[in-house]
Each structure stands twice: as structure tokens, then as C-alpha cells.
Design a protein around this motif. Structure first.
Motif, PDB file in Angstrom:
ATOM      1  N   LYS A   1      26.494-102.143  71.419  1.00 32.31           N
ATOM      2  CA  LYS A   1      27.441-102.146  72.536  1.00 32.31           C
ATOM      3  C   LYS A   1      28.248-103.435  72.617  1.00 32.31           C
ATOM      4  O   LYS A   1      29.307-103.473  73.219  1.00 32.31           O
ATOM      5  CB  LYS A   1      26.700-101.924  73.859  1.00 32.31           C
TER       6      LYS A   1
ATOM      7  N   TYR B   1      35.855 -95.945  73.207  1.00 24.60           N
ATOM      8  CA  TYR B   1      34.938 -96.688  74.083  1.00 24.60           C
ATOM      9  C   TYR B   1      35.540 -98.033  74.493  1.00 24.60           C
ATOM     10  O   TYR B   1      35.359 -98.494  75.619  1.00 24.60           O
ATOM     11  CB  TYR B   1      33.597 -96.910  73.388  1.00 24.60           C
TER      12      TYR B   1
ATOM     13  N   THR C   1      32.676 -88.938  80.772  1.00 24.77           N
ATOM     14  CA  THR C   1      32.780 -88.604  79.345  1.00 24.77           C
ATOM     15  C   THR C   1      31.962 -87.356  79.049  1.00 24.77           C
ATOM     16  O   THR C   1      30.915 -87.118  79.677  1.00 24.77           O
ATOM     17  CB  THR C   1      32.290 -89.747  78.434  1.00 24.77           C
TER      18      THR C   1
END
Length: 572
Positions: free
Chosen positions: A298, A344, A359
Motif C-alpha cells: 500500500k 488506486y 469500489t
């Protein structure tokens, strides 16, 4: 075949120098040094260190003069049994790779076919009558030898018996009491646990995007995908296969007793102070279950669009597109081109407390804070289309649809974008303009497309040149003119290879883009069903649209990547 013993070092040196001087002059002091060389190895070293030629060009000359075929070892599957063809000490000493043996003929890969005495020695050592040669890059030979002789199952057997600690990585197991009760005894064995930790740790240190664990007839093979290319790392003995698979299932919360059906799972790892997700997929095969572990970091999403490496011109168009209050933005490209990462990153950039962001994905790749994420489940009817219908009842501001796969999903997404939502999605087309044709082929009316589409983006990932070993070279005028390279610059960088980049010449990847930003004129052209060529021509002249290849060449001018790499990912 082998070269004629009558062809000497001086003969081949003259042919190579003649080839080089057709492309570039050799300075006087270098010419004097080259003249004094007595063997091919020292001659080759001077040429490469002074960027007078490349190893590929040298091998081309050898192949042409001696009629010896070239073998790309990076694409050659190395069998563990190859180590039985030649002793390790001999192969490493002479830098030759055993390929196969038929009767009394042994085929070797070499980068120097002039070592006639060496091949005579090898014939005596292993008792064959003839040595046949194929040509390969020296770095590829050394890497192949490392895989064959240093990372065999015997070495891993020794590893399993040792007390090895991998303290830099810690797998966070899911709290699944039922699966933990079904642990098989061998999977609890500390060496197996440490072996999985080591696989994960090495993958993260080498920047791998995914890990492949593939059962073979006689071993369990482990590969890493680094910068888009799979590389064989090491293998387990076949006897440890079930224990390794059981351990992978345990940490991924998979059914340890099910081996006949595909399964999907996840686990997390603590690595260098941050948490990294792994998405796990199992697939039953003839020799056992194959696993693919995809690395989902991430931290790469938190960088923002500006730090993804986009060129300034497409980045400006990109940022203009995401400012739209409603409409649809599509990112197109093949699997593995970075589409999801880009989407993203957009969501992270526009994610504020005043927006309801939802999403719909298959599967959910990254878990993001403050965002509602839905996993599709086709077996119970929760498809992209049905999920999108339900989401629209919850007053969303921004919706990300993982992929538009069918006309129903496309129709609902288009109509949602017309009622005030901003829709982000992906589509499998080769070009940005091609997305229009693809949606029309799905049955979407052109007037709906013209009213909803904000921008179509095509994306590819190219490997970045290793800054420690990249080398400059002059391209020929004919090539320069044919490719229409920007800036009038004829000196570019190309890959070489060093330990820092694992002898590939590349380290890391960066995106290249083409962005079609819609205006009134393009909308009119869509409604009138203008051709892709006409739309692209207008956008090129009026909207700053540049094809993928042109954006890639801009990165070549900046020394980020090579011309060969851009052509590899953009040529049809």
C-alpha cells in the motif's frame, strides 16, 4: 559446432575491429592498447569497458563467422539433471553451461568459442568424442550456473537442517481456529516455517511483484517476478512439497484438506516497519497445487500520481481529467500494465471526508481506509453489474468498477456517470482511442459515450535502466529517422548488467501513458462514428495527445529506459 582451429585470435580481432569502425572511430590510445592484446578475453574486456561495442554484437560476429547458433539462456528451462553432464568446478572455471548430451556429443553454451584448448580438456574430463557449441551472454551463463549448481534441492535440504533465523520479516497469521486445528505435523516443523519466511523475505528484498510456487515432477520450484519477468530462484525437494503447501494454506486461511479446487486467500507480513499484504491463489495441477502470491504494498499507492513516474505532459492531462465532477475515466491496457495501481492512486489523491467512495472489485487488491470496498461473488449473483446497481442506491460520489467485462456493466456504468457520479474503471484495449470502439462494440450508443467519457488512458509498464551500469551508444541515422525520435538526440542509453540489477541491466519499472482528453469536437466525432485514426489525429494536434511509443521515447531521451524496452511493450 566448433570453430575451425585455424581461425586465430588475430583473425577474429580484425573482423571485430572492422565491424566497430563502420559505426564509430577508435581513438589512437585505445587502438594501441587493443593492438597489444594477446587473447580474446583481454580484447573483449577493453571493448566493453570503453563502450566500443556490446556483447550482443560480439556474439553476432561469432555466430556469423563460425555459423554457431545463439541461445538465450534467460528463456531456456534449466533441468536439475544438467548438473550431471559436467562437474561444477569445470563449468564454473571455463564459464560454460551444459545444455544436453546425445551419445558422445555434449552441447555447451559459451560466450567465447575461441577457447579450443578448453573444449579439448572438457572432452578428456567427461569422456566425449565431440563438443558442440551454442553462443550465450556471459552474464546469462554465470547466472544459469548459479541456479544449476548453487540452488539445487540438495542445498535446500541442508538449509532445512540448519538453524536459520529470518528476523526481518514476520508473517501475521489470520485468527482462524478451525484451520489451525487441522495443522499437519510436518508443517509445524520450524525449518519449514523458516523456509516460507525466507521465500517471502527474499522476494521483498528483491522487489518481486509476485511469487510462484510450482510443483514439478521431481521438485517444488520457486520463482520471483521481478520487473515483469519471471526468474527461477531455487527449489524444494519433492519430499517437502506437502509440508510447504500446508504452511502456505495455513497462513492464507485456506482449507488445508481441499486439494481438488482452486482457492483464494490472503495474509499480511511485517517488513521493515510496515505491513504488506499478500494475495494468494492456489490452482490444482497434475503434480500438485500451484500457488501464486501477489505482493500488494500500500505504500506505493500513498506516493500520489506525481511520484508514479509519469512524464510532465501526460501528467498535466491526467490531473485535468480527475478534476471532473462527474463522468467516466477509463484506464486501458493488458493484464500487468499497472492499471489497478493507477486507479488506486487516483482514489487516494481524491479521497476526502466529504466524499462517499465505493469500489467493486474482483478481487479486492488493497484495503484502503475510509473507502467502502465490495468483493464480487458471482456464485451468489453479486456481479459487477448487480453490485453497481446496489451501490447507486447509496448516494456515492465516486465509484471504482474493477473492470468492465460485459455490455450490462458498461451500460450501467455509463448511465451512472450521466446522473452525477464519477466512475473509474479499466478496459482491455490496446490504445486509448480503441476504448471508444470497444464500448460501441459492446452495444453502447455513441451519443451516450460522448456525454459520459471524460478521458481514456492507455498504459504500459517499461523497465527502468539500472543507473549503476547503463551505457551510452550512438544510434544509426536510418534507425533515428525511422523511429522519429524526439529532440534530435542520437546518443541514448542501453542495458548492460551488473550485480546491483542482477545482471539484467534494468531495475524497477515506470509507466508510459497516452491520454485522450475529451472536448466538444471529439464528442461530435464519437457521435458521427469517426475512425480511430481521425480522432487520434485531431487529439494529437489540439489536445496534447501523444501515443504510447512517443511517451516512451521521451523517457529514452531522459535516460530512464531503453529504445528496445519501449519497442518491446508498444510494438503490435
Amino acid at each position: 559446432m566448433q570453430p575451425d582451429k585455424n581461425i586465430t585470435h588475430m583473425t577474429i580481432k580484425g573482423k571485430i575491429l572492422s565491424f566497430i569502425q563502420k559505426n564509430k572511430p577508435i581513438e589512437q590510445h585505445l587502438a594501441e592498447i587493443i593492438e597489444q592484446t594477446k587473447d580474446y578475453d583481454s580484447f573483449r574486456k577493453i571493448l566493453l569497458e570503453n563502450n566500443l561495442t556490446s556483447e550482443e554484437e560480439l556474439l553476432f560476429i561469432f555466430s556469423k563467422e563460425f555459423r554457431i547458433p545463439f541461445l538465450d539462456l534467460k528463456k531456456y528451462r534449466i533441468s536439475p539433471k544438467n548438473k550431471e553432464l559436467l562437474p561444477k568446478e569445470t563449468a564454473v572455471k571455463y564459464k560454460v553451461m551444459p545444455i544436453y548430451r546425445i551419445g558422445n556429443v555434449l552441447t555447451l553454451a559459451t560466450s567465447n568459442p575461441l577457447n579450443i584448448v578448453t573444449y579439448d580438456d572438457i572432452k578428456l574430463i567427461i569422456g566425449v568424442e565431440k563438443i558442440d557449441l551454442v553462443l550465450s551472454r556471459e552474464d546469462d551463463i554465470l547466472k544459469a550456473l548459479d541456479i544449476l549448481y548453487k540452488t539445487t534441492t540438495d542445498d535446500f535440504d541442508r538449509f532445512l537442517e540448519e538453524e536459520v533465523t529470518v528476523s526481518s520479516v514476520g508473517i501475521i497469521e489470520a485468527e482462524n481456529k478451525e484451520s489451525l486445528e487441522n495443522l499437519i505435523t510436518e508443517s509445524k516443523h520450524p525449518p519449514i516455517v523458516r523456509a516460507i519466511d525466507l521465500i517471502v523475505y527474499n522476494a521483498l528484498k528483491k522487489r518481486a511483484s509476485d511469487i510462484h510456487v510450482e510443483p514439478q515432477v521431481d521438485r517444488l520450484l520457486v520463482k520471483y517476478r521481478i520487473d515483469g519477468a519471471l526468474q527461477e530462484e531455487f527449489s524444494f525437494p519433492k519430499k517437502n512439497q506437502q509440508a510447504v503447501i500446508a504452511r502456505l494454506k495455513i497462513i492464507s486461511s485456506l482449507n488445508i484438506t481441499e486439494a481438488r479446487l482452486p482457492q483464494d486467500g490472503r495474509f499480511k507480513v511485517k517488513f521493515e516497519g510496515r505491513e504488506i499484504d499478500f494475495r494468494v491463489s492456489s490452482l490444482p495441477t497434475h503434480f500438485g497445487e500451484k500457488f501464486v502470491l501477489r505482493v500488494l504494498d500500500k505504500e506505493s499507492l500513498a506516493q500520489g500520481l506525481k511520484n508514479l513516474g509519469f512524464s510532465p505532459a501526460p501528467l498535466t492531462l491526467f490531473e485535468e481529467a480527475i478534476k471532473a465532477p462527474f463522468g467516466m475515466l477509463l484506464v486501458t491496457g493488458p493484464t500487468g500494465s499497472g492499471k489497478s495501481t493507477t486507479l488506486y492512486s487516483i482514489i487516494n489523491q481524491i479521497n476526502t471526508p466529504d466524499k462517499n467512495i465505493v469500489t467493486i472489485e474482483d478481487p479486492i487488491e488493497y484495503h484502503l481506509e475510509g473507502i467502502t470496498q465490495i468483493q464480487t461473488l458471482s456464485e451468489i449473483g453479486l456481479t459487477f453489474a448487480n453490485g453497481l446497481r446496489s451501490v447507486l442506491r447509496q448516494s456515492p460520489d465516486i465509484i471504482m468498477v474493477g473492470e468492465i467485462r460485459d455490455s450490462e456493466t458498461a451500460d450501467i456504468a455509463i448511465k451512472a456517470s450521466l446522473t452525477g457520479e464519477f466512475i473509474l474503471s479499466t478496459l482491455h484495449t490496446n490504445t486509448a482511442v480503441g476504448a471508444i470502439t470497444r464500448l460501441i462494440d459492446m452495444g453502447i450508443e455513441p451519443f451516450l459515450l460522448s456525454s459520459s467519457l471524460v478521458a481514456c488512458i492507455a498504459q504500459r509498464l517499461v523497465r527502468k535502466l539500472c543507473t549503476k551500469c547503463r551505457e551510452t551508444y550512438q544510434i544509426e541515422q536510418a534507425v533515428f529517422s525511422h523511429l522519429n525520435l524526439p529532440g534530435g538526440k542520437k546518443e541514448f542509453f542501453r542495458a548492460k548488467g551488473c550485480p546491483a540489477c542482477n545482471n539484467t541491466g534494468y531495475k524497477g519499472r515506470v509507466a508510459i501513458l497516452e491520454i485522450l482528453l475529451f472536448d466538444d469536437r471529439i464528442k461530435q466525432m464519437v457521435v458521427s462514428r469517426a475512425s480511430e485514426e481521425d480522432i487520434a489525429k485531431y487529439a494529437y494536434q489540439a489536445k496534447g495527445y501523444r501515443p504510447l511509443k512517443e511517451d516512451g521515447f521521451t523517457k529514452c531521451v531522459d535516460g530512464v529506459t531503453s529504445i528496445e524496452e519501449v519497442l518491446r511493450v508498444t510494438s503490435e
